[in-house]
Motif scaffolding. Structure first.
Motif, PDB file in Angstrom:
ATOM      1  N   GLU A 136     -11.270  55.184  59.426  1.00 62.67           N
ATOM      2  CA  GLU A 136     -11.103  54.102  60.399  1.00 62.67           C
ATOM      3  C   GLU A 136     -10.260  54.560  61.587  1.00 62.67           C
ATOM      4  N   LEU A 137      -9.190  55.308  61.336  1.00 62.35           N
ATOM      5  CA  LEU A 137      -8.350  55.803  62.436  1.00 62.35           C
ATOM      6  C   LEU A 137      -9.135  56.790  63.302  1.00 62.35           C
ATOM      7  N   LEU A 138      -9.881  57.685  62.662  1.00 64.01           N
ATOM      8  CA  LEU A 138     -10.699  58.639  63.417  1.00 64.01           C
ATOM      9  C   LEU A 138     -11.720  57.903  64.296  1.00 64.01           C
ATOM     10  N   LYS A 139     -12.343  56.898  63.733  1.00 66.28           N
ATOM     11  CA  LYS A 139     -13.345  56.135  64.473  1.00 66.28           C
ATOM     12  C   LYS A 139     -12.713  55.462  65.691  1.00 66.28           C
ATOM     13  N   LYS A 140     -11.557  54.872  65.483  1.00 68.07           N
ATOM     14  CA  LYS A 140     -10.845  54.193  66.581  1.00 68.07           C
ATOM     15  C   LYS A 140     -10.469  55.182  67.686  1.00 68.07           C
ATOM     16  N   MET A 141      -9.923  56.350  67.303  1.00 69.84           N
ATOM     17  CA  MET A 141      -9.470  57.323  68.296  1.00 69.84           C
ATOM     18  C   MET A 141     -10.635  58.054  68.962  1.00 69.84           C
ATOM     19  N   SER A 142     -11.786  58.093  68.279  1.00 72.54           N
ATOM     20  CA  SER A 142     -12.947  58.775  68.854  1.00 72.54           C
ATOM     21  C   SER A 142     -13.417  58.091  70.138  1.00 72.54           C
ATOM     22  N   LEU A 143     -13.205  56.786  70.237  1.00 76.93           N
ATOM     23  CA  LEU A 143     -13.604  56.041  71.431  1.00 76.93           C
ATOM     24  C   LEU A 143     -12.753  56.443  72.636  1.00 76.93           C
ATOM     25  N   GLU A 144     -11.479  56.730  72.370  1.00 73.68           N
ATOM     26  CA  GLU A 144     -10.564  57.102  73.442  1.00 73.68           C
ATOM     27  C   GLU A 144     -10.675  58.581  73.813  1.00 73.68           C
ATOM     28  N   TYR A 145     -10.885  59.440  72.813  1.00 75.85           N
ATOM     29  CA  TYR A 145     -10.838  60.886  73.054  1.00 75.85           C
ATOM     30  C   TYR A 145     -12.209  61.557  73.052  1.00 75.85           C
ATOM     31  N   ASP A 146     -13.248  60.790  72.899  1.00 76.68           N
ATOM     32  CA  ASP A 146     -14.612  61.297  73.042  1.00 76.68           C
ATOM     33  C   ASP A 146     -14.960  62.412  72.051  1.00 76.68           C
ATOM     34  N   PHE A 147     -14.887  62.095  70.788  1.00 71.50           N
ATOM     35  CA  PHE A 147     -15.419  62.981  69.746  1.00 71.50           C
ATOM     36  C   PHE A 147     -16.219  62.123  68.773  1.00 71.50           C
ATOM     37  N   GLU A 148     -17.028  62.780  67.955  1.00 70.64           N
ATOM     38  CA  GLU A 148     -17.885  62.048  67.022  1.00 70.64           C
ATOM     39  C   GLU A 148     -17.337  62.150  65.601  1.00 70.64           C
ATOM     40  N   VAL A 149     -17.536  61.080  64.844  1.00 72.05           N
ATOM     41  CA  VAL A 149     -17.014  60.999  63.474  1.00 72.05           C
ATOM     42  C   VAL A 149     -18.142  60.615  62.521  1.00 72.05           C
ATOM     43  N   GLU A 150     -18.137  61.265  61.376  1.00 70.73           N
ATOM     44  CA  GLU A 150     -19.136  60.938  60.346  1.00 70.73           C
ATOM     45  C   GLU A 150     -18.441  60.969  58.995  1.00 70.73           C
ATOM     46  N   GLN A 151     -18.822  60.056  58.130  1.00 74.66           N
ATOM     47  CA  GLN A 151     -18.261  60.015  56.777  1.00 74.66           C
ATOM     48  C   GLN A 151     -19.388  60.154  55.759  1.00 74.66           C
ATOM     49  N   THR A 152     -19.202  61.038  54.776  1.00 75.68           N
ATOM     50  CA  THR A 152     -20.236  61.235  53.759  1.00 75.68           C
ATOM     51  C   THR A 152     -20.049  60.243  52.613  1.00 75.68           C
ATOM     52  N   GLU A 153     -21.157  59.954  51.956  1.00 68.23           N
ATOM     53  CA  GLU A 153     -21.103  59.138  50.742  1.00 68.23           C
ATOM     54  C   GLU A 153     -20.715  60.035  49.561  1.00 68.23           C
ATOM     55  N   ALA A 154     -20.283  59.404  48.485  1.00 69.60           N
ATOM     56  CA  ALA A 154     -19.997  60.164  47.264  1.00 69.60           C
ATOM     57  C   ALA A 154     -21.290  60.774  46.739  1.00 69.60           C
ATOM     58  N   VAL A 155     -21.210  62.014  46.252  1.00 69.16           N
ATOM     59  CA  VAL A 155     -22.357  62.636  45.589  1.00 69.16           C
ATOM     60  C   VAL A 155     -22.284  62.247  44.119  1.00 69.16           C
ATOM     61  N   LEU A 156     -23.338  61.619  43.613  1.00 75.42           N
ATOM     62  CA  LEU A 156     -23.335  61.074  42.259  1.00 75.42           C
ATOM     63  C   LEU A 156     -24.167  61.929  41.307  1.00 75.42           C
ATOM     64  N   GLU A 157     -23.710  62.001  40.069  1.00 75.05           N
ATOM     65  CA  GLU A 157     -24.477  62.604  38.986  1.00 75.05           C
ATOM     66  C   GLU A 157     -24.386  61.651  37.809  1.00 75.05           C
ATOM     67  N   ASN A 158     -25.531  61.083  37.398  1.00 75.19           N
ATOM     68  CA  ASN A 158     -25.535  60.055  36.347  1.00 75.19           C
ATOM     69  C   ASN A 158     -24.583  58.909  36.697  1.00 75.19           C
ATOM     70  N   GLU A 159     -24.612  58.514  37.985  1.00 78.73           N
ATOM     71  CA  GLU A 159     -23.816  57.407  38.530  1.00 78.73           C
ATOM     72  C   GLU A 159     -22.311  57.681  38.511  1.00 78.73           C
ATOM     73  N   ILE A 160     -21.934  58.952  38.353  1.00 81.38           N
ATOM     74  CA  ILE A 160     -20.521  59.343  38.403  1.00 81.38           C
ATOM     75  C   ILE A 160     -20.287  60.126  39.684  1.00 81.38           C
ATOM     76  N   ALA A 161     -19.257  59.724  40.459  1.00 85.27           N
ATOM     77  CA  ALA A 161     -18.927  60.429  41.702  1.00 85.27           C
ATOM     78  C   ALA A 161     -18.297  61.775  41.373  1.00 85.27           C
ATOM     79  N   ILE A 162     -18.878  62.845  41.887  1.00 82.64           N
ATOM     80  CA  ILE A 162     -18.361  64.194  41.637  1.00 82.64           C
ATOM     81  C   ILE A 162     -17.041  64.385  42.363  1.00 82.64           C
ATOM     82  N   SER A 163     -16.054  64.945  41.663  1.00 81.28           N
ATOM     83  CA  SER A 163     -14.749  65.228  42.274  1.00 81.28           C
ATOM     84  C   SER A 163     -14.111  66.419  41.575  1.00 81.28           C
ATOM     85  N   SER A 164     -13.137  67.029  42.256  1.00 83.26           N
ATOM     86  CA  SER A 164     -12.414  68.167  41.662  1.00 83.26           C
ATOM     87  C   SER A 164     -11.688  67.735  40.394  1.00 83.26           C
ATOM     88  N   THR A 165     -11.125  66.530  40.390  1.00 81.88           N
ATOM     89  CA  THR A 165     -10.390  66.026  39.220  1.00 81.88           C
ATOM     90  C   THR A 165     -11.308  65.901  38.015  1.00 81.88           C
TER      91      THR A 165
END
Length: 308
Positions: A136-165
């Motif tokens: 949200e902060l990146l999105k807000k500041m992107s309007l002022e500083y002219d950069f693009e922001v993208e957020q990825t969705e969780a990658v799921l395996e058997n409906e479980i979000a993959i994570s280092s933990t």
């Protein structure tokens, strides 16, 4: 791949498409971010970059934390290069850096120093002091500083979000198949071959004792099927992580037995890749019972490689 260890000295005026985070394991969730970065670099003619940290921020924030990582620094850099990242900014997580607010981090580091034009972050990523930086902060500041922001969705395996933990938890329970599925590759472990007690040599199963980096996470104690890389050649192997209770051992050792192999590899650094779990650590009643189990483990290892 170019590695920049001092962001203050980075003077390249070309814009970057980038992401940031620890990227421990460079697992399938991380790989999805890298794929998006590469796709964007091709269309916009920008270089792909990653800002990552060493040591892990938790080691700095929680001095008593005995954190074990999926990758050593060398392993992580090799994986990032393998997946196509062009620049890695290796930031020390020091006192000055940890006290930057999310907004200061975006202004002073990402924009002023790194000339960020486009950023992709994970679905749950926070940064800056007190986790004040987010999508949200990146999105807000992107309007002022002219950069693009993208957020990825969780990658799921058997409906479980993959994570280092979750990968660490799988390894801690000996669940190699789940860990490898979440990683997208076989979990590696590298170490220098050092002298051991040489018991294996006397019972027909000579093993290589591995000296492993203290920061590296080891799967739970037990026996495993592994693939072993020695001088760029792959071999079938069995690996044990244990205290050797049958012969009165108390300290943890990592030993690998290479099938159909008789070369002298003392002093060499070899890499093992975990394929499957064989069994828990066992205290045998006799050396003969230990030999019987090793013969069975070898048979199961041979069968595994015949089927894979």
């Amino acid at each position: 791949m170019k590695i920049i260890e001092n962001i203050a000295e980075y003077l390249d005026a070309e814009g970057l498409t980038m992401s940031l985070g620890m990227f421990d394991g460079v697992h399938r969730g991380h790989q999805e971010i890298i794929k998006k970065l590469k796709k964007y670099t091709e269309s916009e003619k920008l270089e792909s970059a990653l800002l990552t940290f060493w040591p892990h921020p938790r080691v700095v924030l929680q001095a008593d934390a005995e954190l074990k990582l999926l990758n050593t620094l060398e392993e992580k850099l090799q994986l990032l290069e393998q997946f196509g990242i062009e620049k890695v900014f290796l930031q020390e997580f020091n006192e000055e850096f940890r006290n930057l607010s999310g907004e200061e981090f975006i202004q002073q580091i990402l924009l002023e120093k790194m000339k960020m034009k486009h950023i992709i972050i994970g679905y749950d990523h926070h940064f800056g002091k007190n986790k004040s930086g987010n999508f949200e902060l990146l999105k807000k500041m992107s309007l002022e500083y002219d950069f693009e922001v993208e957020q990825t969705e969780a990658v799921l395996e058997n409906e479980i979000a993959i994570s280092s933990t979750k990968i660490r938890n799988a390894l801690a329970s000996g669940d190699i198949q789940t860990a490898n599925l979440f990683l997208g590759y076989s979990y590696p472990l590298s170490g220098k071959v050092v002298a051991g007690k040489q018991l294996g040599r006397t019972i027909g199963f000579p093993t290589a004792n591995l000296e492993v980096a203290s920061i590296k996470l080891l799967p739970k104690n037990g026996a495993y099927i592994v693939e072993v890389e020695v001088d760029h050649t792959l071999h079938k192997g069995m690996l044990s992580i244990m205290t050797n209770p049958t012969v009165g051992g108390t300290s943890q050792t990592v030993e690998v037995y290479l099938l159909d192999f008789n070369q002298d590899i003392y002093g060499k650094t070899i890499t093992v890749r975990f394929k499957d779990f064989l069994h828990e650590e066992i205290k045998f009643e006799s050396i003969e019972k230990l030999i019987d189990q090793l013969k069975l483990d070898r048979q199961l290892t041979e069968q595994y490689f015949q089927n894979h």
